[in-house]
Design an enzyme around this catalytic site. Structure first.
Site, PDB file in Angstrom:
ATOM      1  N   PHE A 182       0.811  -1.227   0.000  1.00 52.38           N
ATOM      2  CA  PHE A 182       0.000   0.000   0.000  1.00 52.38           C
ATOM      3  C   PHE A 182       0.837   1.266   0.000  1.00 52.38           C
ATOM      4  O   PHE A 182       0.353   2.329  -0.363  1.00 52.38           O
ATOM      5  CB  PHE A 182      -0.938   0.021   1.230  1.00 52.38           C
ATOM      6  CG  PHE A 182      -0.257   0.456   2.498  1.00 52.38           C
ATOM      7  CD1 PHE A 182      -0.110   1.813   2.799  1.00 52.38           C
ATOM      8  CD2 PHE A 182       0.270  -0.465   3.391  1.00 52.38           C
ATOM      9  CE1 PHE A 182       0.541   2.235   3.953  1.00 52.38           C
ATOM     10  CE2 PHE A 182       0.912  -0.052   4.551  1.00 52.38           C
ATOM     11  CZ  PHE A 182       1.052   1.298   4.829  1.00 52.38           C
ATOM     12  N   LYS A 238      -1.297  -7.311  -9.123  1.00 56.05           N
ATOM     13  CA  LYS A 238      -2.292  -7.299  -8.040  1.00 56.05           C
ATOM     14  C   LYS A 238      -1.855  -6.234  -7.054  1.00 56.05           C
ATOM     15  O   LYS A 238      -1.012  -6.462  -6.206  1.00 56.05           O
ATOM     16  CB  LYS A 238      -2.372  -8.681  -7.362  1.00 56.05           C
ATOM     17  CG  LYS A 238      -3.696  -8.969  -6.749  1.00 56.05           C
ATOM     18  CD  LYS A 238      -3.915  -8.829  -5.275  1.00 56.05           C
ATOM     19  CE  LYS A 238      -3.006  -8.507  -4.225  1.00 56.05           C
ATOM     20  NZ  LYS A 238      -3.515  -7.396  -3.379  1.00 56.05           N
ATOM     21  N   CYS A 244       9.559   1.761   3.548  1.00 55.25           N
ATOM     22  CA  CYS A 244      10.479   0.659   3.877  1.00 55.25           C
ATOM     23  C   CYS A 244      11.892   1.182   4.029  1.00 55.25           C
ATOM     24  O   CYS A 244      12.761   0.489   4.534  1.00 55.25           O
ATOM     25  CB  CYS A 244      10.427  -0.423   2.816  1.00 55.25           C
ATOM     26  SG  CYS A 244      11.103   0.123   1.258  1.00 55.25           S
TER      27      CYS A 244
HETATM   28  P1  NAD Z   1       1.463  -6.597   3.178  1.00 46.57           P
HETATM   29  O1  NAD Z   1       2.492  -7.668   3.260  1.00 46.57           O
HETATM   30  O2  NAD Z   1       0.358  -6.591   4.161  1.00 46.57           O
HETATM   31  O3  NAD Z   1       0.746  -6.631   1.739  1.00 46.57           O
HETATM   32  C1  NAD Z   1       1.488  -6.627   0.537  1.00 46.57           C
HETATM   33  C2  NAD Z   1       0.687  -7.338  -0.554  1.00 46.57           C
HETATM   34  O4  NAD Z   1       0.483  -8.703  -0.151  1.00 46.57           O
HETATM   35  C3  NAD Z   1      -0.690  -6.738  -0.792  1.00 46.57           C
HETATM   36  O5  NAD Z   1      -0.937  -6.720  -2.179  1.00 46.57           O
HETATM   37  C4  NAD Z   1      -1.630  -7.687  -0.062  1.00 46.57           C
HETATM   38  O6  NAD Z   1      -2.884  -7.782  -0.671  1.00 46.57           O
HETATM   39  C5  NAD Z   1      -0.900  -9.020  -0.152  1.00 46.57           C
HETATM   40  N1  NAD Z   1      -1.160  -9.879   1.012  1.00 46.57           N
HETATM   41  C6  NAD Z   1      -1.386  -9.484   2.282  1.00 46.57           C
HETATM   42  N2  NAD Z   1      -1.578 -10.548   3.088  1.00 46.57           N
HETATM   43  C7  NAD Z   1      -1.473 -11.641   2.306  1.00 46.57           C
HETATM   44  C8  NAD Z   1      -1.567 -13.047   2.558  1.00 46.57           C
HETATM   45  N3  NAD Z   1      -1.806 -13.524   3.779  1.00 46.57           N
HETATM   46  N4  NAD Z   1      -1.407 -13.897   1.534  1.00 46.57           N
HETATM   47  C9  NAD Z   1      -1.157 -13.422   0.284  1.00 46.57           C
HETATM   48  N5  NAD Z   1      -1.055 -12.109  -0.008  1.00 46.57           N
HETATM   49  C10 NAD Z   1      -1.208 -11.226   0.983  1.00 46.57           C
HETATM   50  O7  NAD Z   1       2.258  -5.208   3.185  1.00 46.57           O
HETATM   51  P2  NAD Z   1       1.668  -3.739   3.239  1.00 46.57           P
HETATM   52  O8  NAD Z   1       1.118  -3.481   4.593  1.00 46.57           O
HETATM   53  O9  NAD Z   1       0.815  -3.461   2.065  1.00 46.57           O
HETATM   54  O10 NAD Z   1       3.025  -2.891   3.026  1.00 46.57           O
HETATM   55  C11 NAD Z   1       3.880  -2.522   4.072  1.00 46.57           C
HETATM   56  C12 NAD Z   1       5.075  -3.431   4.157  1.00 46.57           C
HETATM   57  O11 NAD Z   1       5.781  -3.447   2.914  1.00 46.57           O
HETATM   58  C13 NAD Z   1       6.102  -2.989   5.180  1.00 46.57           C
HETATM   59  O12 NAD Z   1       6.568  -4.102   5.881  1.00 46.57           O
HETATM   60  C14 NAD Z   1       7.215  -2.376   4.332  1.00 46.57           C
HETATM   61  O13 NAD Z   1       8.493  -2.372   4.939  1.00 46.57           O
HETATM   62  C15 NAD Z   1       7.180  -3.247   3.146  1.00 46.57           C
HETATM   63  N6  NAD Z   1       7.792  -2.637   1.979  1.00 46.57           N
HETATM   64  C16 NAD Z   1       8.979  -3.136   1.548  1.00 46.57           C
HETATM   65  C17 NAD Z   1       9.608  -2.558   0.459  1.00 46.57           C
HETATM   66  C18 NAD Z   1      10.905  -3.114  -0.053  1.00 46.57           C
HETATM   67  O14 NAD Z   1      11.254  -2.819  -1.194  1.00 46.57           O
HETATM   68  N7  NAD Z   1      11.627  -3.889   0.716  1.00 46.57           N
HETATM   69  C19 NAD Z   1       9.023  -1.471  -0.176  1.00 46.57           C
HETATM   70  C20 NAD Z   1       7.793  -0.997   0.300  1.00 46.57           C
HETATM   71  C21 NAD Z   1       7.181  -1.587   1.368  1.00 46.57           C
END
Ligand code: NAD
Length: 499
Positions: free
Chosen positions: A149, A173, A281
């Protein structure tokens, strides 16, 4: 109530599963739209179409594909204000920050305008008698991207630019909390000349993600999100024989040496710690001043800066430093972690828990918090808070600072503030973190370099964007060739057409 759609085969398609998620306005706590959550059948149909289109798109010459990227870049620029507003409305970040989100994605598209250069193979003339070798980079086929997000434009663009310009088709997605920007980018790509079905934007939750991970046609999965989900997606995708690169969470430290310019370090910490409400992140969430004098000096400079931060909705204009966090659950979690820090003995110097904004009492605003005397056993140190909370861990010397950073399970980004080149160089060489800033707080590499963390911040090989992305989204094929007899064995002297 607006009902959003998927973007399949070049058009908006309503959801067929009957399942929806609420898209909130984080500044007001109101539901502003409903987003459909795709079923397995919807995913499989979109993938099948993307596979057909890939045969044509993958055979289109790379320069023509690059021209689509050129036009796409122009369109993103033209629609910058609209994209930023759309993104802020769902995410809550300020407009200047939203423009940065679009801009850092656009820069990856700019590199993809030169994709033909990245896709060239290698050639060895006369590797043996009359034997030549050449390698070529071929697209994988249909690939999937699952994005978080916190960067609704930048991260989808990091994925779609390299994957599409390398000749793949993609199922994207996006996060179900911020779906509109990805849908709009897909429209712009269509306008830029991308064939229908080459980018399918499918909204959904775990059901859609699992369908992508299990679909046999999907060749590779690029994920960005939290560490537990990154690890899960990496395991399931690779168990199903797919390529996967899954980028996870972070806990980024800034080491401040006694010779650092403390005013500059404090300015950098405030921006990198609290910008986008800490939902980056690459946010700096841990300050590590070396020595008591540095720690006290830093604290004295941070307090007024943190207390002066302006928090509000993106609609308040450029005057706001950061907006709300993404959900009520996130707000409650952050406040709970701050509470745990107090209970576990950290020194809460600035307390953001009771922050309220008149007229926005139901918004997910969290005030800025600053802890001193944090120790590595506390939950506020161990967890990725992903909110406007800065922790200060005091250390006695440089080696202790380095060890702290190296022992942390995450390894996305880190920074060091110092006036000494030798210390900076030593830190950059020894630290086990993927991206390092020297007197630079958020070292997100430029788009022609490449982005990726170490340790629990990334699973799989190869980084995002830059040359690594083209390696990830292509397979190398190497041809060894020998020709036995040719025209020179028996010349033809007539002047005739080639047929
Ligand atoms: P999230 O892991 O909750 O969700 C990411 C994606 O995974 C979304 O599209 C979501 O729909 C999907 N998802 C969520 N739960 C799932 C499940 N149980 N099974 C399958 N798919 C699932 O992350 P978020 O809250 O959207 O984003 C924040 C996180 O992303 C933070 O931890 C941040 O550090 C990380 N992030 C990392 C980077 C990087 O490049 N390392 C960049 C941006 C954000």
């Amino acid at each position: 109530m607006q009902e959003l759609s998927h973007f399949i085969n070049g058009e908006h398609v309503p959801g067929a599963s009957g399942r929806f998620a609420d898209v909130m306005n984080p500044a007001t706590g109101e539901v502003q739209a409903k987003v459909p959550l795709a079923s397995v059948a919807e995913i499989d149909a979109a993938v099948a179409k993307a596979a057909e289109v890939q045969k044509v798109w993958g055979a289109t010459n790379p320069q023509k594909r690059a021209r689509v990227m050129m036009k796409f870049g122009q369109l993103i620029n033209q629609h910058m204000d609209e994209l930023a507003e759309m993104l802020s409305r769902e995410h809550g970040k300020t407009i200047p920050d939203a423009k940065g989100d679009v801009q850092r994605g656009l820069e990856v598209i700019e590199v993809c305008m030169g994709a033909p250069h990245m896709l060239k193979g290698e050639f060895t003339d006369s590797g043996g008698p009359g034997i030549d070798l050449h390698s070529m980079r071929q697209p994988l086929g249909v690939v999937a991207a699952i994005t978080p997000f916190n960067f609704p434009a930048m991260i989808p663009l990091w994925k779609m630019g390299p994957a599409l310009s390398a000749g793949n088709t993609m199922i994207l997605k996006p996060s179900e909390r911020v779906p509109s920007t990805a849908l709009r980018l897909a429209e712009l790509l269509k306008e830029a000349g991308l064939p229908d079905g080459a980018l399918q934007v499918i909204n959904g939750d775990k059901e859609a993600v699992d369908a992508l991970l299990d679909n046999e046609t999907i060749q590779a999965v690029g994920f960005v999100g939290s560490t537990p989900i990154a690890q899960y997606i990496y395991s399931r995708a690779t168990a199903n024989g797919k390529r996967a690169q899954c980028f996870g969470g972070a806990k980024n430290h800034m080491v401040i040496m006694p010779d650092a310019d403390l005013d500059k370090a404090a300015d950098a910490l405030v921006g990198a710690g609290f910008g986008a409400a800490g939902e980056r992140c690459m946010a700096i969430s841990v300050a590590v001043p070396v020595g008591k004098e540095t720690a006290d000096g830093l604290r004295d400079r941070l307090i007024p800066r943190i207390e002066a931060l302006k928090i509000g909705p993106y609609t308040s204009g450029d005057d706001v430093d950061f907006g709300p966090v993404i959900t009520a659950a996130s707000q409650a979690r952050i406040n709970g972690l701050v509470e745990s820090g107090v209970d576990q003995g950290a020194n809460l110097i600035v307390d953001g828990r009771d922050f309220k904004l008149q007229g926005y009492e139901n918004g997910y605003f969290v005030g800025a918090s600053y802890f001193d005397d944090v120790t590595p056993d506390m939950d506020i140190y161990k967890e990725e808070i992903f909110g406007p909370v800065l922790c200060q861990v005091r250390v006695d010397d440089y080696e202790e600072a380095l060890k702290l950073v190296m022992d942390n399970e995450y390894g996305n980004g880190t920074a060091i503030y110092t006036a000494d080149g030798d210390t900076a160089r030593d830190y950059a060489n020894r630290v086990n973190v993927g991206m390092v800033g020297i007197n630079f707080p958020i070292p997100v590499p430029l788009s022609y370099h490449t982005f990726g963390g170490w340790k629990k911040s990334a699973f799989g090989d190869l980084n995002q964007y830059g040359p690594d992305a083209f390696r990830f989204y292509t397979r190398t094929k190497t041809v060894t060739s020998r020709w036995f007899s040719g025209i020179k064995e028996g010349g033809e002297f007539n002047f005739k057409a080639m047929d």
